[in-house]
Scaffold this active site. Structure first.
Site, short mmCIF file in Angstrom:
data_model
loop_
_atom_site.label_atom_id
_atom_site.label_comp_id
_atom_site.label_asym_id
_atom_site.label_seq_id
_atom_site.Cartn_x
_atom_site.Cartn_y
_atom_site.Cartn_z
N CYS A 78 29.01 -45.20 19.91
CA CYS A 78 27.95 -44.47 19.67
C CYS A 78 27.67 -45.47 18.35
O CYS A 78 26.79 -45.69 17.23
CB CYS A 78 28.06 -43.03 19.38
SG CYS A 78 28.36 -42.78 21.35
N HIS A 114 23.39 -40.84 13.80
CA HIS A 114 23.36 -41.51 15.26
C HIS A 114 23.54 -40.13 16.40
O HIS A 114 23.69 -38.64 15.53
CB HIS A 114 25.16 -41.09 16.23
CG HIS A 114 25.10 -41.46 17.36
ND1 HIS A 114 24.45 -41.77 18.31
CD2 HIS A 114 26.28 -41.06 18.19
CE1 HIS A 114 24.69 -41.20 19.24
NE2 HIS A 114 25.72 -40.90 18.96
N ASN A 158 20.76 -38.99 23.62
CA ASN A 158 21.87 -39.55 23.06
C ASN A 158 21.62 -40.75 23.21
O ASN A 158 22.13 -40.91 24.71
CB ASN A 158 23.60 -39.06 22.94
CG ASN A 158 24.48 -39.64 22.34
OD1 ASN A 158 24.26 -40.46 22.79
ND2 ASN A 158 25.48 -39.17 22.20
C1 LIG Z 1 29.19 -30.93 25.23
C2 LIG Z 1 28.85 -29.98 23.91
C3 LIG Z 1 27.32 -30.30 23.91
C4 LIG Z 1 28.52 -28.53 25.03
O1 LIG Z 1 28.19 -27.84 24.18
P1 LIG Z 1 29.32 -26.24 23.56
O2 LIG Z 1 28.50 -25.31 22.32
O3 LIG Z 1 30.84 -26.87 22.60
O4 LIG Z 1 29.89 -25.48 24.31
P2 LIG Z 1 31.08 -25.38 25.47
O5 LIG Z 1 31.95 -27.01 25.93
O6 LIG Z 1 31.99 -24.82 24.72
O7 LIG Z 1 30.42 -24.25 26.26
C5 LIG Z 1 29.97 -23.70 26.46
C6 LIG Z 1 29.90 -22.90 27.95
O8 LIG Z 1 28.69 -22.99 28.05
C7 LIG Z 1 28.68 -23.60 29.65
N1 LIG Z 1 27.68 -24.74 29.80
C8 LIG Z 1 28.17 -26.15 29.66
N2 LIG Z 1 26.61 -27.39 29.78
C9 LIG Z 1 26.18 -25.69 30.33
C10 LIG Z 1 24.92 -26.21 30.71
N3 LIG Z 1 24.41 -27.53 30.43
N4 LIG Z 1 23.80 -25.36 31.31
C11 LIG Z 1 24.31 -24.36 30.58
N5 LIG Z 1 26.38 -23.58 30.49
C12 LIG Z 1 26.41 -24.74 29.83
C13 LIG Z 1 30.30 -23.77 29.55
O9 LIG Z 1 30.53 -23.79 31.24
C14 LIG Z 1 30.99 -22.92 28.81
O10 LIG Z 1 30.56 -21.83 29.84
P3 LIG Z 1 31.59 -20.35 29.95
O11 LIG Z 1 32.11 -19.84 27.82
O12 LIG Z 1 31.72 -19.66 30.50
O13 LIG Z 1 33.36 -21.53 30.41
C15 LIG Z 1 29.32 -30.61 22.55
O14 LIG Z 1 30.58 -29.72 23.14
C16 LIG Z 1 29.10 -31.56 22.35
O15 LIG Z 1 27.97 -32.06 21.95
N6 LIG Z 1 30.23 -32.02 21.56
C17 LIG Z 1 30.33 -33.49 21.36
C18 LIG Z 1 29.14 -34.38 22.47
C19 LIG Z 1 30.34 -35.91 22.29
O16 LIG Z 1 30.85 -35.76 22.28
N7 LIG Z 1 29.39 -37.54 22.62
C20 LIG Z 1 29.48 -38.41 22.20
C21 LIG Z 1 30.13 -38.32 21.10
S1 LIG Z 1 29.02 -38.99 20.55
#
Ligand SMILES: CC(C)(COP(=O)(O)OP(=O)(O)OC[C@H]1O[C@@H](n2cnc3c(N)ncnc32)[C@H](O)[C@@H]1OP(=O)(O)O)[C@@H](O)C(=O)NCCC(=O)NCCS
Length: 329
Positions: free
Chosen positions: A113, A255, A285
Protein backbone atom coordinates in the site's frame (compact mmCIF):
# COMPACT_ATOMS: atom_id res chain seq x y z
CA UNK A 1 14.17 27.48 -9.92
CA UNK A 2 14.19 23.99 -11.40
CA UNK A 3 13.07 21.29 -8.97
CA UNK A 4 11.11 18.05 -9.03
CA UNK A 5 7.57 18.85 -10.19
CA UNK A 6 4.36 16.91 -10.66
CA UNK A 7 3.46 17.96 -14.19
CA UNK A 8 0.23 15.95 -14.50
CA UNK A 9 -1.91 13.34 -12.77
CA UNK A 10 -4.45 10.77 -13.95
CA UNK A 11 -6.53 7.92 -12.59
CA UNK A 12 -8.87 5.16 -13.64
CA UNK A 13 -11.35 2.86 -11.91
CA UNK A 14 -13.27 -0.03 -13.50
CA UNK A 15 -16.95 0.58 -14.23
CA UNK A 16 -18.31 -2.39 -12.27
CA UNK A 17 -19.43 -1.45 -8.74
CA UNK A 18 -19.62 -4.08 -5.97
CA UNK A 19 -21.71 -2.71 -3.10
CA UNK A 20 -21.89 -3.85 0.51
CA UNK A 21 -25.39 -5.12 -0.29
CA UNK A 22 -23.88 -7.33 -3.02
CA UNK A 23 -21.43 -8.67 -0.42
CA UNK A 24 -24.32 -9.44 1.96
CA UNK A 25 -25.35 -12.08 -0.58
CA UNK A 26 -21.84 -13.57 -0.70
CA UNK A 27 -20.68 -13.74 2.95
CA UNK A 28 -22.15 -13.42 6.44
CA UNK A 29 -21.95 -9.63 6.73
CA UNK A 30 -24.08 -6.49 6.65
CA UNK A 31 -23.82 -3.08 5.04
CA UNK A 32 -24.08 -1.57 8.53
CA UNK A 33 -21.09 -3.57 9.88
CA UNK A 34 -18.89 -2.74 6.91
CA UNK A 35 -19.73 0.99 6.98
CA UNK A 36 -19.23 1.25 10.77
CA UNK A 37 -15.98 -0.71 10.89
CA UNK A 38 -14.34 0.47 7.65
CA UNK A 39 -16.24 3.42 6.10
CA UNK A 40 -16.50 1.46 2.82
CA UNK A 41 -19.83 1.44 0.95
CA UNK A 42 -18.71 0.13 -2.43
CA UNK A 43 -15.61 -0.79 -4.42
CA UNK A 44 -14.75 -1.29 -8.11
CA UNK A 45 -14.03 -4.68 -9.67
CA UNK A 46 -12.31 -5.06 -13.04
CA UNK A 47 -13.75 -7.18 -15.83
CA UNK A 48 -12.13 -10.61 -16.27
CA UNK A 49 -10.28 -9.61 -19.48
CA UNK A 50 -8.58 -6.61 -17.84
CA UNK A 51 -5.00 -6.75 -16.55
CA UNK A 52 -3.23 -4.44 -14.11
CA UNK A 53 -1.37 -2.78 -16.99
CA UNK A 54 -4.73 -2.02 -18.67
CA UNK A 55 -5.89 -0.05 -15.62
CA UNK A 56 -2.45 1.56 -15.43
CA UNK A 57 -2.60 2.50 -19.12
CA UNK A 58 -5.89 4.40 -18.71
CA UNK A 59 -4.57 6.35 -15.72
CA UNK A 60 -1.22 7.00 -17.42
CA UNK A 61 -2.73 8.33 -20.65
CA UNK A 62 -4.57 10.95 -18.56
CA UNK A 63 -1.45 11.88 -16.59
CA UNK A 64 0.69 12.13 -19.75
CA UNK A 65 -1.99 14.24 -21.42
CA UNK A 66 -2.23 16.55 -18.38
CA UNK A 67 1.57 16.93 -18.42
CA UNK A 68 1.47 17.96 -22.08
CA UNK A 69 4.10 15.47 -23.24
CA UNK A 70 4.04 12.47 -25.57
CA UNK A 71 4.69 8.85 -24.45
CA UNK A 72 7.93 8.91 -26.49
CA UNK A 73 9.26 11.67 -24.21
CA UNK A 74 9.05 9.42 -21.14
CA UNK A 75 12.44 8.06 -20.14
CA UNK A 76 11.41 6.32 -16.90
CA UNK A 77 8.32 4.29 -15.95
CA UNK A 78 7.90 2.92 -12.42
CA UNK A 79 4.77 1.03 -11.44
CA UNK A 80 4.01 0.22 -7.82
CA UNK A 81 1.95 -2.95 -7.59
CA UNK A 82 1.60 -6.23 -5.74
CA UNK A 83 -0.64 -7.59 -8.50
CA UNK A 84 1.42 -7.30 -11.72
CA UNK A 85 0.02 -8.92 -14.88
CA UNK A 86 2.90 -11.41 -14.62
CA UNK A 87 5.90 -11.81 -12.31
CA UNK A 88 8.03 -11.42 -15.42
CA UNK A 89 7.86 -9.17 -17.41
CA UNK A 90 6.97 -6.42 -14.96
CA UNK A 91 3.67 -4.53 -15.11
CA UNK A 92 5.73 -1.50 -16.14
CA UNK A 93 7.05 -3.38 -19.19
CA UNK A 94 3.52 -4.30 -20.29
CA UNK A 95 2.48 -0.69 -19.68
CA UNK A 96 5.45 0.65 -21.64
CA UNK A 97 4.44 -1.44 -24.67
CA UNK A 98 0.79 -0.34 -24.43
CA UNK A 99 1.76 3.34 -24.19
CA UNK A 100 4.33 3.11 -26.99
CA UNK A 101 6.87 4.65 -24.62
CA UNK A 102 9.80 2.98 -26.36
CA UNK A 103 12.41 5.42 -25.02
CA UNK A 104 11.71 4.66 -21.36
CA UNK A 105 13.31 2.25 -18.95
CA UNK A 106 10.54 0.43 -17.08
CA UNK A 107 10.43 -1.53 -13.83
CA UNK A 108 8.16 -2.22 -10.84
CA UNK A 109 8.41 -1.41 -7.15
CA UNK A 110 6.88 -3.72 -4.55
CA UNK A 111 5.91 -1.97 -1.34
CA UNK A 112 2.22 -2.91 -1.07
CA UNK A 113 0.00 0.00 0.00
CA UNK A 114 3.02 2.34 0.35
CA UNK A 115 4.14 1.43 -3.16
CA UNK A 116 3.24 4.70 -4.88
CA UNK A 117 5.21 6.75 -2.34
CA UNK A 118 8.22 4.43 -2.69
CA UNK A 119 8.00 4.67 -6.51
CA UNK A 120 7.72 8.47 -6.27
CA UNK A 121 10.82 8.52 -4.11
CA UNK A 122 12.81 6.35 -6.55
CA UNK A 123 11.81 8.57 -9.49
CA UNK A 124 12.66 11.68 -7.44
CA UNK A 125 16.25 10.47 -6.96
CA UNK A 126 16.77 9.75 -10.68
CA UNK A 127 15.39 13.14 -11.69
CA UNK A 128 17.47 14.93 -9.05
CA UNK A 129 20.72 13.33 -10.20
CA UNK A 130 19.89 14.09 -13.85
CA UNK A 131 19.72 10.47 -15.07
CA UNK A 132 16.21 10.95 -16.46
CA UNK A 133 13.98 13.89 -17.39
CA UNK A 134 10.37 12.69 -17.62
CA UNK A 135 9.18 9.98 -15.24
CA UNK A 136 5.81 8.25 -15.15
CA UNK A 137 5.00 6.95 -11.67
CA UNK A 138 2.01 4.63 -11.36
CA UNK A 139 0.13 2.81 -8.60
CA UNK A 140 -2.10 0.09 -10.04
CA UNK A 141 -3.78 -2.94 -8.50
CA UNK A 142 -6.14 -5.71 -9.47
CA UNK A 143 -6.64 -6.85 -5.89
CA UNK A 144 -9.94 -8.55 -6.73
CA UNK A 145 -7.86 -11.36 -8.31
CA UNK A 146 -6.31 -12.12 -4.90
CA UNK A 147 -9.47 -11.95 -2.79
CA UNK A 148 -10.79 -14.94 -0.85
CA UNK A 149 -14.49 -14.24 -1.37
CA UNK A 150 -15.28 -16.60 1.52
CA UNK A 151 -13.26 -14.61 4.10
CA UNK A 152 -15.63 -11.95 5.42
CA UNK A 153 -12.93 -10.09 7.38
CA UNK A 154 -10.83 -9.31 4.32
CA UNK A 155 -13.03 -9.58 1.20
CA UNK A 156 -14.98 -6.46 2.16
CA UNK A 157 -11.87 -4.27 2.04
CA UNK A 158 -10.31 -4.54 -1.40
CA UNK A 159 -10.96 -2.86 -4.75
CA UNK A 160 -9.32 -2.35 -8.16
CA UNK A 161 -7.95 1.00 -9.37
CA UNK A 162 -4.99 2.86 -10.87
CA UNK A 163 -3.48 6.31 -10.52
CA UNK A 164 -0.48 7.97 -12.15
CA UNK A 165 1.68 11.07 -12.05
CA UNK A 166 4.25 12.52 -14.47
CA UNK A 167 7.34 13.96 -12.77
CA UNK A 168 9.74 16.43 -14.36
CA UNK A 169 12.77 18.42 -13.26
CA UNK A 170 11.24 21.77 -14.15
CA UNK A 171 10.36 25.31 -13.07
CA UNK A 172 6.59 24.76 -13.43
CA UNK A 173 4.11 22.51 -11.64
CA UNK A 174 3.51 21.22 -8.12
CA UNK A 175 6.82 20.89 -6.29
CA UNK A 176 7.70 17.54 -4.73
CA UNK A 177 9.75 18.83 -1.79
CA UNK A 178 10.49 15.57 0.04
CA UNK A 179 9.79 11.87 0.31
CA UNK A 180 10.42 9.58 3.28
CA UNK A 181 10.32 5.77 3.28
CA UNK A 182 10.42 3.21 6.10
CA UNK A 183 10.34 -0.59 6.32
CA UNK A 184 10.07 -3.23 9.02
CA UNK A 185 10.47 -6.69 7.54
CA UNK A 186 10.43 -8.33 10.97
CA UNK A 187 6.77 -7.29 11.40
CA UNK A 188 5.68 -8.27 7.90
CA UNK A 189 3.91 -11.54 8.72
CA UNK A 190 0.46 -10.07 9.28
CA UNK A 191 -0.18 -8.99 5.69
CA UNK A 192 0.69 -11.76 3.27
CA UNK A 193 0.29 -12.71 -0.37
CA UNK A 194 2.36 -15.93 -0.53
CA UNK A 195 1.14 -17.19 -3.93
CA UNK A 196 3.43 -16.67 -6.92
CA UNK A 197 6.53 -16.31 -4.75
CA UNK A 198 9.37 -18.86 -4.64
CA UNK A 199 8.09 -20.26 -1.33
CA UNK A 200 4.88 -21.44 -3.03
CA UNK A 201 6.15 -22.20 -6.53
CA UNK A 202 5.57 -24.46 -8.36
CA UNK A 203 1.87 -24.12 -7.63
CA UNK A 204 0.53 -27.36 -6.18
CA UNK A 205 -2.90 -28.76 -5.47
CA UNK A 206 -1.98 -28.41 -1.82
CA UNK A 207 -1.03 -24.72 -2.04
CA UNK A 208 -4.30 -23.96 -3.83
CA UNK A 209 -6.24 -25.92 -1.18
CA UNK A 210 -4.50 -23.86 1.51
CA UNK A 211 -5.53 -20.67 -0.30
CA UNK A 212 -1.96 -19.40 -0.56
CA UNK A 213 -2.93 -17.39 -3.64
CA UNK A 214 -5.13 -15.15 -1.49
CA UNK A 215 -4.15 -11.87 0.17
CA UNK A 216 -4.27 -12.63 3.88
CA UNK A 217 -4.86 -10.44 6.90
CA UNK A 218 -3.62 -12.06 10.10
CA UNK A 219 -4.29 -10.25 13.40
CA UNK A 220 -5.94 -7.36 11.50
CA UNK A 221 -6.56 -5.59 14.81
CA UNK A 222 -2.85 -5.45 15.55
CA UNK A 223 -2.10 -4.06 12.08
CA UNK A 224 -4.81 -1.44 12.65
CA UNK A 225 -2.99 -0.06 15.70
CA UNK A 226 0.44 -0.09 14.04
CA UNK A 227 -1.06 1.71 11.03
CA UNK A 228 -2.43 4.56 13.17
CA UNK A 229 0.99 5.06 14.77
CA UNK A 230 2.93 4.92 11.49
CA UNK A 231 0.57 7.28 9.61
CA UNK A 232 0.91 9.84 12.41
CA UNK A 233 4.72 9.51 12.51
CA UNK A 234 4.94 9.84 8.71
CA UNK A 235 2.93 13.07 8.66
CA UNK A 236 4.98 14.53 11.51
CA UNK A 237 8.22 13.61 9.75
CA UNK A 238 7.13 15.19 6.44
CA UNK A 239 5.95 18.42 8.11
CA UNK A 240 9.05 18.75 10.34
CA UNK A 241 11.41 18.10 7.41
CA UNK A 242 9.85 21.02 5.55
CA UNK A 243 9.83 23.37 8.56
CA UNK A 244 6.06 23.20 8.99
CA UNK A 245 3.74 22.71 11.93
CA UNK A 246 0.82 20.33 11.42
CA UNK A 247 -1.49 23.38 11.36
CA UNK A 248 0.38 24.70 8.26
CA UNK A 249 -0.70 21.67 6.21
CA UNK A 250 -3.70 22.28 3.94
CA UNK A 251 -4.47 18.72 2.92
CA UNK A 252 -3.44 15.20 3.94
CA UNK A 253 -3.98 12.53 1.30
CA UNK A 254 -3.67 9.21 3.12
CA UNK A 255 -3.74 5.66 1.86
CA UNK A 256 -7.36 4.51 2.20
CA UNK A 257 -7.17 1.38 4.37
CA UNK A 258 -9.95 2.00 6.87
CA UNK A 259 -11.84 5.23 7.69
CA UNK A 260 -11.33 4.55 11.40
CA UNK A 261 -7.54 4.37 10.89
CA UNK A 262 -7.64 7.70 9.01
CA UNK A 263 -9.80 9.41 11.65
CA UNK A 264 -7.70 8.01 14.50
CA UNK A 265 -4.38 9.31 13.21
CA UNK A 266 -5.93 12.66 12.23
CA UNK A 267 -7.28 13.02 15.78
CA UNK A 268 -3.89 12.09 17.22
CA UNK A 269 -2.31 14.91 15.17
CA UNK A 270 -5.25 17.30 15.83
CA UNK A 271 -5.90 17.63 12.11
CA UNK A 272 -9.49 18.69 11.35
CA UNK A 273 -11.53 16.24 9.28
CA UNK A 274 -11.92 18.71 6.38
CA UNK A 275 -8.15 18.68 5.87
CA UNK A 276 -8.07 14.93 5.23
CA UNK A 277 -9.00 13.53 1.81
CA UNK A 278 -11.31 10.52 2.02
CA UNK A 279 -12.79 8.47 -0.83
CA UNK A 280 -12.70 5.02 0.78
CA UNK A 281 -16.52 4.97 0.84
CA UNK A 282 -16.54 4.65 -2.99
CA UNK A 283 -13.40 2.64 -3.77
CA UNK A 284 -12.28 0.65 -0.71
CA UNK A 285 -8.61 -0.22 -0.35
CA UNK A 286 -6.84 -0.56 -3.71
CA UNK A 287 -3.36 -0.79 -2.13
CA UNK A 288 -0.74 1.13 -4.17
CA UNK A 289 -3.49 2.80 -6.23
CA UNK A 290 -5.32 4.65 -3.44
CA UNK A 291 -2.86 7.54 -3.04
CA UNK A 292 -2.47 8.46 -6.75
CA UNK A 293 -6.22 7.97 -7.30
CA UNK A 294 -6.99 10.33 -4.41
CA UNK A 295 -4.29 12.80 -5.53
CA UNK A 296 -5.76 12.96 -9.03
CA UNK A 297 -9.31 13.38 -7.72
CA UNK A 298 -8.21 16.09 -5.27
CA UNK A 299 -6.30 17.94 -8.01
CA UNK A 300 -9.01 17.74 -10.66
CA UNK A 301 -11.88 18.61 -8.31
CA UNK A 302 -10.14 21.78 -7.06
CA UNK A 303 -9.76 20.38 -3.56
CA UNK A 304 -6.05 21.23 -3.89
CA UNK A 305 -5.49 24.89 -4.64
CA UNK A 306 -2.37 26.82 -5.67
CA UNK A 307 -0.22 27.50 -2.62
CA UNK A 308 -1.49 24.46 -0.72
CA UNK A 309 0.91 22.31 1.25
CA UNK A 310 -0.07 18.66 0.80
CA UNK A 311 1.18 15.52 2.51
CA UNK A 312 0.71 12.10 0.90
CA UNK A 313 1.08 9.30 3.42
CA UNK A 314 0.73 5.54 3.35
CA UNK A 315 1.22 2.38 5.37
CA UNK A 316 1.05 -1.22 4.25
CA UNK A 317 2.41 -4.71 3.80
CA UNK A 318 6.09 -5.30 4.30
CA UNK A 319 5.64 -3.56 6.62
CA UNK A 320 6.19 -0.27 4.82
CA UNK A 321 5.21 3.33 5.48
CA UNK A 322 6.17 6.79 4.31
CA UNK A 323 5.23 10.23 3.04
CA UNK A 324 5.65 12.79 0.30
CA UNK A 325 5.39 16.56 0.76
CA UNK A 326 4.08 18.62 -2.16
CA UNK A 327 3.82 22.41 -2.51
CA UNK A 328 1.04 22.89 -5.06
CA UNK A 329 1.39 25.57 -7.75
C1 LIG B 1 -10.21 -5.83 9.18
C2 LIG B 1 -10.90 -4.83 10.07
C3 LIG B 1 -11.85 -3.98 9.23
C4 LIG B 1 -11.72 -5.57 11.10
O1 LIG B 1 -12.38 -4.64 11.94
P1 LIG B 1 -12.31 -4.83 13.53
O2 LIG B 1 -13.09 -3.73 14.12
O3 LIG B 1 -10.85 -4.93 13.89
O4 LIG B 1 -13.09 -6.16 13.72
P2 LIG B 1 -12.59 -7.50 14.46
O5 LIG B 1 -11.60 -8.21 13.56
O6 LIG B 1 -12.18 -7.15 15.84
O7 LIG B 1 -13.93 -8.32 14.47
C5 LIG B 1 -15.01 -7.96 15.30
C6 LIG B 1 -16.10 -8.97 15.08
O8 LIG B 1 -16.70 -8.77 13.81
C7 LIG B 1 -16.69 -10.01 13.09
N1 LIG B 1 -16.51 -9.70 11.66
C8 LIG B 1 -15.34 -9.67 10.96
N2 LIG B 1 -15.62 -9.34 9.69
C9 LIG B 1 -16.96 -9.16 9.59
C10 LIG B 1 -17.82 -8.81 8.54
N3 LIG B 1 -17.37 -8.55 7.30
N4 LIG B 1 -19.14 -8.69 8.80
C11 LIG B 1 -19.62 -8.92 10.04
N5 LIG B 1 -18.85 -9.26 11.08
C12 LIG B 1 -17.53 -9.38 10.86
C13 LIG B 1 -15.55 -10.79 13.67
O9 LIG B 1 -15.75 -12.17 13.45
C14 LIG B 1 -15.64 -10.42 15.12
O10 LIG B 1 -16.66 -11.17 15.72
P3 LIG B 1 -16.50 -11.69 17.24
O11 LIG B 1 -16.39 -10.42 18.06
O12 LIG B 1 -17.75 -12.44 17.45
O13 LIG B 1 -15.25 -12.50 17.26
C15 LIG B 1 -9.87 -3.89 10.80
O14 LIG B 1 -9.20 -4.60 11.82
C16 LIG B 1 -8.82 -3.32 9.86
O15 LIG B 1 -9.13 -2.51 9.02
N6 LIG B 1 -7.55 -3.73 10.06
C17 LIG B 1 -6.45 -3.29 9.23
C18 LIG B 1 -6.60 -3.90 7.87
C19 LIG B 1 -5.32 -3.92 7.12
O16 LIG B 1 -4.34 -4.48 7.56
N7 LIG B 1 -5.32 -3.32 5.92
C20 LIG B 1 -4.17 -3.33 5.08
C21 LIG B 1 -3.05 -2.49 5.60
S1 LIG B 1 -3.15 -0.90 5.01
Amino acid sequence: MASIRIAGTGSHVPERVLTNHDLEKMVDTTDEWIVQRTGIRERRIAEAHMNTSDLAEQASVRAIDAAGISPEELDLIITATITPDTCCPSASNWLQAKLGAQNAVAFDVTAACTGFIFALSVAEQYLKNGSYKNALVVGAELLSRTVDWKDRTSCILWGDAAGAAVLKNSTRGAELLSTHMHSDGAAGNNLLLPGGGSSTTPISEDSVKQGLHYLKLIHANKTFKVAVKRFAQSCEEAAAHNGCAMSDIDLIIPHQANLRIILAFAEKLRIPREKVFVNIDRYGNSSAATVPLALDQAARSGRIQPGHKVILTAFGGGLTWGSAFIHWH
